[in-house]
Design an enzyme around this catalytic site. Structure first.
Site, PDB file in Angstrom:
ATOM      1  N   THR A 269       0.806  -1.219   0.000  1.00 49.43           N
ATOM      2  CA  THR A 269       0.000   0.000   0.000  1.00 49.43           C
ATOM      3  C   THR A 269       0.848   1.282   0.000  1.00 49.43           C
ATOM      4  OG1 THR A 269      -1.677  -1.226   1.193  1.00 49.43           O
ATOM      5  CG2 THR A 269      -1.891   1.171   1.231  1.00 49.43           C
TER       6      THR A 269
ATOM      7  N   GLU B  71      -6.354  -6.404   3.333  1.00 52.46           N
ATOM      8  CA  GLU B  71      -6.251  -7.442   2.292  1.00 52.46           C
ATOM      9  C   GLU B  71      -7.441  -7.456   1.334  1.00 52.46           C
ATOM     10  OE1 GLU B  71      -4.519 -11.188   3.509  1.00 52.46           O
ATOM     11  OE2 GLU B  71      -3.661 -10.201   5.262  1.00 52.46           O
TER      12      GLU B  71
ATOM     13  N   GLY C 204      -4.159   1.966  -2.850  1.00 52.16           N
ATOM     14  CA  GLY C 204      -4.635   1.000  -1.858  1.00 52.16           C
ATOM     15  C   GLY C 204      -5.326  -0.142  -2.573  1.00 52.16           C
ATOM     16  N   SER C 205      -6.639   0.018  -2.770  1.00 49.68           N
ATOM     17  CA  SER C 205      -7.406  -1.026  -3.455  1.00 49.68           C
ATOM     18  C   SER C 205      -6.850  -1.282  -4.848  1.00 49.68           C
ATOM     19  CB  SER C 205      -8.867  -0.597  -3.586  1.00 49.68           C
ATOM     20  OG  SER C 205      -9.413  -0.386  -2.321  1.00 49.68           O
TER      21      SER C 205
HETATM   22  C1  LIG Z   1      -5.104  -2.010  10.094  1.00 49.96           C
HETATM   23  C2  LIG Z   1      -4.554  -2.006   8.699  1.00 49.96           C
HETATM   24  C3  LIG Z   1      -3.429  -2.784   8.400  1.00 49.96           C
HETATM   25  C4  LIG Z   1      -2.885  -2.799   7.108  1.00 49.96           C
HETATM   26  N1  LIG Z   1      -1.749  -3.533   6.861  1.00 49.96           N
HETATM   27  C5  LIG Z   1      -1.180  -3.485   5.621  1.00 49.96           C
HETATM   28  C6  LIG Z   1       0.079  -4.173   5.350  1.00 49.96           C
HETATM   29  O1  LIG Z   1       0.652  -4.831   6.232  1.00 49.96           O
HETATM   30  N2  LIG Z   1       0.619  -4.081   4.103  1.00 49.96           N
HETATM   31  C7  LIG Z   1       0.024  -3.349   3.103  1.00 49.96           C
HETATM   32  O2  LIG Z   1       0.567  -3.297   1.999  1.00 49.96           O
HETATM   33  N3  LIG Z   1      -1.148  -2.665   3.337  1.00 49.96           N
HETATM   34  C8  LIG Z   1      -1.757  -2.710   4.566  1.00 49.96           C
HETATM   35  N4  LIG Z   1      -2.920  -2.009   4.818  1.00 49.96           N
HETATM   36  C9  LIG Z   1      -3.509  -1.199   3.770  1.00 49.96           C
HETATM   37  C10 LIG Z   1      -4.754  -1.809   3.168  1.00 49.96           C
HETATM   38  O3  LIG Z   1      -4.415  -2.904   2.345  1.00 49.96           O
HETATM   39  C11 LIG Z   1      -5.494  -0.704   2.404  1.00 49.96           C
HETATM   40  O4  LIG Z   1      -5.998   0.203   3.380  1.00 49.96           O
HETATM   41  C12 LIG Z   1      -6.616  -1.242   1.560  1.00 49.96           C
HETATM   42  O5  LIG Z   1      -6.118  -1.930   0.441  1.00 49.96           O
HETATM   43  C13 LIG Z   1      -7.577  -0.130   1.071  1.00 49.96           C
HETATM   44  O6  LIG Z   1      -6.859   0.877   0.457  1.00 49.96           O
HETATM   45  P1  LIG Z   1      -7.118   2.427   0.846  1.00 49.96           P
HETATM   46  O7  LIG Z   1      -7.147   2.505   2.320  1.00 49.96           O
HETATM   47  O8  LIG Z   1      -6.134   3.245   0.105  1.00 49.96           O
HETATM   48  O9  LIG Z   1      -8.584   2.734   0.347  1.00 49.96           O
HETATM   49  P2  LIG Z   1      -9.046   3.086  -1.156  1.00 49.96           P
HETATM   50  O10 LIG Z   1      -8.510   2.078  -2.102  1.00 49.96           O
HETATM   51  O11 LIG Z   1      -8.738   4.509  -1.414  1.00 49.96           O
HETATM   52  O12 LIG Z   1     -10.599   2.874  -1.020  1.00 49.96           O
HETATM   53  C14 LIG Z   1     -11.468   3.808  -0.386  1.00 49.96           C
HETATM   54  C15 LIG Z   1     -12.888   3.271  -0.505  1.00 49.96           C
HETATM   55  O13 LIG Z   1     -13.248   3.143  -1.889  1.00 49.96           O
HETATM   56  C16 LIG Z   1     -13.656   1.801  -2.174  1.00 49.96           C
HETATM   57  N5  LIG Z   1     -13.218   1.447  -3.530  1.00 49.96           N
HETATM   58  C17 LIG Z   1     -11.967   1.531  -4.012  1.00 49.96           C
HETATM   59  N6  LIG Z   1     -11.924   1.087  -5.300  1.00 49.96           N
HETATM   60  C18 LIG Z   1     -13.197   0.703  -5.609  1.00 49.96           C
HETATM   61  C19 LIG Z   1     -13.821   0.172  -6.776  1.00 49.96           C
HETATM   62  N7  LIG Z   1     -13.113  -0.062  -7.876  1.00 49.96           N
HETATM   63  N8  LIG Z   1     -15.152  -0.106  -6.720  1.00 49.96           N
HETATM   64  C20 LIG Z   1     -15.882   0.133  -5.598  1.00 49.96           C
HETATM   65  N9  LIG Z   1     -15.347   0.641  -4.453  1.00 49.96           N
HETATM   66  C21 LIG Z   1     -14.021   0.929  -4.456  1.00 49.96           C
HETATM   67  C22 LIG Z   1     -12.966   0.948  -1.127  1.00 49.96           C
HETATM   68  O14 LIG Z   1     -13.652  -0.263  -0.921  1.00 49.96           O
HETATM   69  C23 LIG Z   1     -13.039   1.875   0.095  1.00 49.96           C
HETATM   70  O15 LIG Z   1     -14.281   1.738   0.691  1.00 49.96           O
HETATM   71  C24 LIG Z   1      -3.489  -2.005   6.088  1.00 49.96           C
HETATM   72  C25 LIG Z   1      -4.635  -1.246   6.388  1.00 49.96           C
HETATM   73  C26 LIG Z   1      -5.157  -1.231   7.660  1.00 49.96           C
HETATM   74  C27 LIG Z   1      -6.375  -0.408   7.953  1.00 49.96           C
END
Ligand SMILES: Cc1cc2nc3c(=O)[nH]c(=O)nc-3n(C[C@H](O)[C@H](O)[C@H](O)COP(=O)(O)OP(=O)(O)OC[C@H]3O[C@@H](n4cnc5c(N)ncnc54)[C@H](O)[C@@H]3O)c2cc1C
Length: 391
Positions: free
Chosen positions: A135, A372, A140-141
């Site tokens: 991330t 994840e 993120g996603s």
């Molecule tokens: C406690 C915790 C531990 C973590 N540990 C790790 C780790 O060890 N290693 C690592 O690499 N990452 C880690 N992460 C990061 C985590 O993988 C990301 O937070 C996650 O992938 C979501 O990305 P984002 O927070 O940038 O949200 P975004 O991707 O910006 O999403 C924001 C919102 O939009 C929605 N959304 C996004 N794209 C779409 C789509 N195409 N269609 C519909 N809805 C969508 C999402 O579901 C979400 O509700 C951790 C996160 C947390 C909270």
């Protein structure tokens, strides 16, 4: 489907119950009250090691009986993940070990990489951690959008970029960093690199503030002209092979989803038990509406558990489980939020004080829908598989 477990697993589950009650629940509450992760030098981690935890599943180059824990079925792994998360999910992630990247190293790492990076976890001399960094502040996603770059430099690579919310990053012996060789080429250009602690240019570690799961650190960091040798590319010199890049990262997440689901089921069960205890103590169980809501919640928890175990059973049969893995995670994370939400409603004002177990579980549960692959992303994966939409 068959979810029966052997006697050894039954004993492990019993031990997990005792350990969870005696060690995990108090350690999780302590970290939550301190609003800080369990510190590296905490005796809790030495006790983990003394119990034989924190080891790799890799059996070494010349395995001898007893060198490493015997492999266990996915169903058994999920039951243990559920039981420990019942007591504290944040503490599970805080415990030492090769963690999330272990699966990628086992799957596509070279023998030299297994020896170098998993070897110290065979019989660790001290608590050791490793982590996986995908991330970024802008990715993120949409993991294909990462911008951390890897440029060839003589017989090595130069990495530049920033990562955030990475579990255990500041205490890890090494970080498996996902980077791109060419950001215009999306996932096909991604590779993973071992970056060892102390490598010049790796720094800026900042432990993030989190609403829950405070027992383990989620940390951001930067890579500024970090030079790593060619041997640090996961999978070795196979620079053109995709298997060691995006696909390996996705395999890690696919294997992890039912485990996250099992954790969420454990948290939902804990919330339900605590709700029933509170309702009994406060004579709420005489009310039909309270009983009905508890009963409906118990059904949902049972359903989430069965979907999760089915995903594990399919994995044990070496059968495809992508849909079930995503379904289990989407469903269980939602059920955990509902169960903790119900508990919070039942405890009323006591939940607003910030020192009730239900209130902690409520804050902890939210992350299960994020890590994840968020709930929305799981639903997209399921829909794509079911109706055959292109990626
Ligand atoms: C406690 C915790 C531990 C973590 N540990 C790790 C780790 O060890 N290693 C690592 O690499 N990452 C880690 N992460 C990061 C985590 O993988 C990301 O937070 C996650 O992938 C979501 O990305 P984002 O927070 O940038 O949200 P975004 O991707 O910006 O999403 C924001 C919102 O939009 C929605 N959304 C996004 N794209 C779409 C789509 N195409 N269609 C519909 N809805 C969508 C999402 O579901 C979400 O509700 C951790 C996160 C947390 C909270």
């Amino acid at each position: 489907m068959e979810f029966a477990v052997d006697d050894a697993t039954r004993r492990r589950l019993e031990e997990a119950r005792e350990l969870g009650e005696k060690e995990f629940r108090p350690a999780g509450i302590e970290a939550d009250r301190n609003d800080a992760p369990i510190p590296v030098g905490h005796p809790f981690f030495d006790r983990c090691l003394a119990r034989g935890e924190g080891r790799t599943r890799w059996r070494g180059t010349n395995p001898k009986p007893g060198d490493a824990p015997a492999p266990r079925s996915t169903v058994a792994t999920l039951l243990l993940a559920e039981e420990l998360a019942y007591w504290d999910r944040g503490v599970i992630i805080s415990t030492p070990g090769p963690g999330l990247p272990e699966q990628s190293v086992l799957g596509v790492g070279t023998e030299e990489q297994k020896e170098k990076y998993l070897g110290p976890f065979l019989a660790p001399d001290k608590p050791r951690w490793a982590c996986f960094a995908m991330t970024e502040p802008g990715a993120g996603s949409d993991a294909a959008a990462i911008r951390t770059s890897a440029k060839p430099d003589g017989d090595g690579w130069i990495l530049n970029g920033a990562k955030c919310f990475i579990g255990g990053a500041s205490r890890s012996d090494w970080i498996l960093v996902q980077a791109t060789l060419d950001p215009t080429k999306g996932r096909a250009a991604q590779r993973a690199f071992f970056v060892e602690r102390g490598t010049p240019g790796l720094g800026g570690f900042k432990i993030e503030k989190k609403m829950g799961l405070k027992a383990y650190e989620s940390t951001s960091f930067t890579l500024e002209n970090v030079r790593v040798p060619a041997a640090n590319l996961l999978g070795g010199e196979a620079r053109t092979e995709r298997k060691a890049g995006f696909k390996a990262a996705m395999q890690t997440f696919n294997a992890g989803r039912p485990v996250i689901a099992a954790n969420a089921v454990g948290m939902a069960r804990a919330a339900l038990d605590e709700s029933i205890r509170f309702a009994r103590e406060h004579e709420l169980l005489a009310r039909d509406r309270v009983r009905d809501r508890i009963e409906a919640m118990a059904r949902k928890v049972r359903k989430a558990r069965l979907v999760c175990l089915r995903a594990g059973w399919l994995a044990d049969q070496q059968r495809a489980n992508i849909v079930e893995a995503s379904m289990s995670k989407a469903l269980a994370a939602q059920v955990a939020q509902e169960a903790t939400g119900l508990g919070l409603e039942l405890v009323g004002v006591a939940g607003g004080r910030g020192d009730h177990l239900i209130e902690k579980l409520y804050r902890d549960a939210k992350a299960m829908d994020i890590v994840e692959g968020t709930g929305q992303i799981q639903r997209m994966i399921i829909a794509r598989k079911l109706v055959g939409l292109p990626r």
